[in-house]
Design a protein around this motif. Structure first.
Motif, PDB file in Angstrom:
ATOM      1  N   SER A   2       0.785   3.645  -6.135  1.00  0.00           N
ATOM      2  CA  SER A   2       0.136   4.929  -6.436  1.00  0.00           C
ATOM      3  C   SER A   2      -1.277   4.716  -6.961  1.00  0.00           C
ATOM      4  O   SER A   2      -2.206   5.405  -6.569  1.00  0.00           O
ATOM      5  CB  SER A   2       0.947   5.712  -7.472  1.00  0.00           C
ATOM      6  OG  SER A   2       2.220   6.045  -6.972  1.00  0.00           O
ATOM      7  N   ARG A   3      -1.411   3.731  -7.861  1.00  0.00           N
ATOM      8  CA  ARG A   3      -2.716   3.428  -8.455  1.00  0.00           C
ATOM      9  C   ARG A   3      -3.241   2.143  -7.817  1.00  0.00           C
ATOM     10  O   ARG A   3      -2.705   1.059  -8.054  1.00  0.00           O
ATOM     11  CB  ARG A   3      -2.604   3.267  -9.976  1.00  0.00           C
ATOM     12  CG  ARG A   3      -2.256   4.572 -10.688  1.00  0.00           C
ATOM     13  CD  ARG A   3      -2.136   4.364 -12.186  1.00  0.00           C
ATOM     14  NE  ARG A   3      -3.337   3.798 -12.783  1.00  0.00           N
ATOM     15  CZ  ARG A   3      -4.422   4.509 -13.101  1.00  0.00           C
ATOM     16  NH1 ARG A   3      -4.460   5.811 -12.871  1.00  0.00           N
ATOM     17  NH2 ARG A   3      -5.466   3.926 -13.657  1.00  0.00           N
ATOM     18  N   ILE A   4      -4.285   2.286  -7.004  1.00  0.00           N
ATOM     19  CA  ILE A   4      -4.833   1.158  -6.244  1.00  0.00           C
ATOM     20  C   ILE A   4      -6.315   1.008  -6.582  1.00  0.00           C
ATOM     21  O   ILE A   4      -7.043   1.993  -6.654  1.00  0.00           O
ATOM     22  CB  ILE A   4      -4.680   1.366  -4.726  1.00  0.00           C
ATOM     23  CG1 ILE A   4      -3.233   1.659  -4.352  1.00  0.00           C
ATOM     24  CG2 ILE A   4      -5.185   0.145  -3.957  1.00  0.00           C
ATOM     25  CD1 ILE A   4      -3.053   2.084  -2.900  1.00  0.00           C
TER      26      ILE A   4
ATOM     27  N   PHE B 104      -3.205  -0.654 -12.848  1.00  0.00           N
ATOM     28  CA  PHE B 104      -3.064  -0.383 -11.420  1.00  0.00           C
ATOM     29  C   PHE B 104      -1.754  -0.960 -10.924  1.00  0.00           C
ATOM     30  O   PHE B 104      -1.188  -1.876 -11.542  1.00  0.00           O
ATOM     31  CB  PHE B 104      -4.230  -1.003 -10.631  1.00  0.00           C
ATOM     32  CG  PHE B 104      -5.538  -0.280 -10.809  1.00  0.00           C
ATOM     33  CD1 PHE B 104      -5.810   0.868 -10.090  1.00  0.00           C
ATOM     34  CD2 PHE B 104      -6.489  -0.742 -11.705  1.00  0.00           C
ATOM     35  CE1 PHE B 104      -7.004   1.553 -10.257  1.00  0.00           C
ATOM     36  CE2 PHE B 104      -7.691  -0.074 -11.878  1.00  0.00           C
ATOM     37  CZ  PHE B 104      -7.947   1.079 -11.156  1.00  0.00           C
TER      38      PHE B 104
ATOM     39  N   LEU C 283       0.830  -1.212   0.000  1.00  0.00           N
ATOM     40  CA  LEU C 283       0.000   0.000   0.000  1.00  0.00           C
ATOM     41  C   LEU C 283       0.861   1.257   0.000  1.00  0.00           C
ATOM     42  O   LEU C 283       0.558   2.233  -0.688  1.00  0.00           O
ATOM     43  CB  LEU C 283      -0.929   0.002   1.219  1.00  0.00           C
ATOM     44  CG  LEU C 283      -2.121  -0.962   1.189  1.00  0.00           C
ATOM     45  CD1 LEU C 283      -2.761  -1.056   2.569  1.00  0.00           C
ATOM     46  CD2 LEU C 283      -3.155  -0.521   0.159  1.00  0.00           C
TER      47      LEU C 283
ATOM     48  N   LYS D 107      -3.594   8.942  -2.012  1.00  0.00           N
ATOM     49  CA  LYS D 107      -3.217   8.345  -3.300  1.00  0.00           C
ATOM     50  C   LYS D 107      -4.181   8.866  -4.367  1.00  0.00           C
ATOM     51  O   LYS D 107      -5.299   8.364  -4.503  1.00  0.00           O
ATOM     52  CB  LYS D 107      -3.307   6.816  -3.237  1.00  0.00           C
ATOM     53  CG  LYS D 107      -2.631   6.177  -2.027  1.00  0.00           C
ATOM     54  CD  LYS D 107      -1.155   5.976  -2.261  1.00  0.00           C
ATOM     55  CE  LYS D 107      -0.541   5.174  -1.115  1.00  0.00           C
ATOM     56  NZ  LYS D 107       0.892   4.884  -1.361  1.00  0.00           N
TER      57      LYS D 107
ATOM     58  N   GLU E  69      -7.564   7.116  -0.282  1.00  0.00           N
ATOM     59  CA  GLU E  69      -7.919   7.854  -1.504  1.00  0.00           C
ATOM     60  C   GLU E  69      -7.346   9.268  -1.473  1.00  0.00           C
ATOM     61  O   GLU E  69      -6.863   9.774  -2.486  1.00  0.00           O
ATOM     62  CB  GLU E  69      -9.436   7.958  -1.637  1.00  0.00           C
ATOM     63  CG  GLU E  69     -10.102   6.878  -2.436  1.00  0.00           C
ATOM     64  CD  GLU E  69     -11.554   7.245  -2.676  1.00  0.00           C
ATOM     65  OE1 GLU E  69     -11.806   8.234  -3.383  1.00  0.00           O
ATOM     66  OE2 GLU E  69     -12.430   6.541  -2.155  1.00  0.00           O
TER      67      GLU E  69
ATOM     68  N   ALA F  58      -6.199   6.280  -6.494  1.00  0.00           N
ATOM     69  CA  ALA F  58      -6.865   5.145  -5.852  1.00  0.00           C
ATOM     70  C   ALA F  58      -8.365   5.218  -6.134  1.00  0.00           C
ATOM     71  O   ALA F  58      -8.965   6.292  -6.096  1.00  0.00           O
ATOM     72  CB  ALA F  58      -6.611   5.164  -4.348  1.00  0.00           C
ATOM     73  N   TRP F  59      -8.959   4.069  -6.429  1.00  0.00           N
ATOM     74  CA  TRP F  59     -10.380   3.974  -6.754  1.00  0.00           C
ATOM     75  C   TRP F  59     -11.029   2.856  -5.955  1.00  0.00           C
ATOM     76  O   TRP F  59     -10.354   1.928  -5.498  1.00  0.00           O
ATOM     77  CB  TRP F  59     -10.568   3.686  -8.253  1.00  0.00           C
ATOM     78  CG  TRP F  59     -10.421   4.896  -9.111  1.00  0.00           C
ATOM     79  CD1 TRP F  59      -9.256   5.490  -9.528  1.00  0.00           C
ATOM     80  CD2 TRP F  59     -11.480   5.679  -9.669  1.00  0.00           C
ATOM     81  NE1 TRP F  59      -9.529   6.577 -10.308  1.00  0.00           N
ATOM     82  CE2 TRP F  59     -10.888   6.720 -10.423  1.00  0.00           C
ATOM     83  CE3 TRP F  59     -12.874   5.584  -9.624  1.00  0.00           C
ATOM     84  CZ2 TRP F  59     -11.652   7.664 -11.105  1.00  0.00           C
ATOM     85  CZ3 TRP F  59     -13.634   6.520 -10.309  1.00  0.00           C
ATOM     86  CH2 TRP F  59     -13.020   7.547 -11.035  1.00  0.00           C
TER      87      TRP F  59
END
Length: 257
Positions: free
Chosen positions: A18-20, A190, A14, A101, A98, A104-105
């Motif tokens: 960066s893209r989660i 991601f 985590l 990051k 969120e 993050a979605w």
């Protein structure tokens, strides 16, 4: 790897990502006291409804069209059991991540609105939300806090048609805008996929985990039991969602105590 070491490893993923994509199901809201439809302790665990139907039959698009009062009866029963629920630590930590990051979605199957209430904004509510009603005959829409005081089935004030929650009932198509947004995000890629509290029986819920496996991207599962994607992930936390995210937040922010 023991539980503490797995928590350390997931916290490290985590921290680096960066893209989660967080994928959530009924299990994340169970820690807020919300029952599931099925599963141990669910409202309809191993039994039919009072009308002799499975809950899937009662909550189907076909039944809403043919017998809206019956479908509304069970929608209202489920809503009453969920009324007053508040976001728990898992919802809050995901919303906080969120904010940390920017890419993050959250992809959620839940229609309870708890992610939004916790502050999540980059949110795909793939099954809709129970708090938004729309007319089955015209374009009238309204938002409600709960169903208290609603005459069932509720009548559209504009045309007299039947209002229904803007949710995906069994047998109905997923909303095209939500599906398109998810596909766009997957195409962009991601760094980390985290599946939380879902059995992943639907292909569009399991799909991102399969994508991660094929792309060599780490995936994590937080769920006390075995699921359709358990064999695909790098790390498994067999824990309730709220406790898992409290532990992860503590490792990510040790200064917070």
């Amino acid at each position: 790897m023991d539980e503490s070491a797995t928590l350390d490893a997931v916290a490290a993923l985590l921290a680096d990502a960066s893209r989660i994509l967080f994928i959530t199901g009924a299990g994340i809201s169970a820690d807020s006291g919300l029952p599931t439809y099925r599963g141990i302790g669910g409202l309809y665990h191993e039994r039919l409804t009072a009308d002799g139907l499975t809950i899937e039959e009662a909550l189907s698009g076909h039944m809403m069209a043919a017998r809206p009062a019956l479908t509304w009866k069970y929608i209202a029963e489920i809503e009453a059991n969920c009324r007053g629920a508040q976001p728990n630590a898992a919802h809050r930590v995901i919303a906080a991540l969120e904010r940390e990051k920017p890419d993050a979605w959250v992809l959620t199957q839940n229609v309870d609105g708890l992610h939004r209430a916790a502050g999540s904004t980059r949110l795909i509510e793939i099954h809709g939300t129970v708090h938004h009603l729309r007319c089955t005959e015209c374009r009238h829409e309204r938002t409600v806090e709960d169903f208290a005081g609603l005459r069932l089935p509720p009548e559209c004030p504009a045309c007299g048609g039947v209002l229904r929650p803007d949710i995906v009932l069994f047998g109905e198509m997923l909303p095209a805008p939500a599906v398109g947004r998810l596909e766009h995000l997957i195409d962009a890629g991601f760094d980390l996929v985290v599946s939380v509290g879902t059995t992943s029986v639907f292909p569009y819920i399991a799909g991102p985990v399969w994508w991660a496996r094929q792309a060599g991207v780490p995936a994590v599962e937080i769920n006390p039991g075995d699921t359709e994607v358990s064999h695909l992930v790098r790390h498994r936390l067999r824990m309730p969602a709220a406790r898992a995210f409290e532990e992860l937040w503590r490792r990510l922010h040790p200064e917070a105590g």
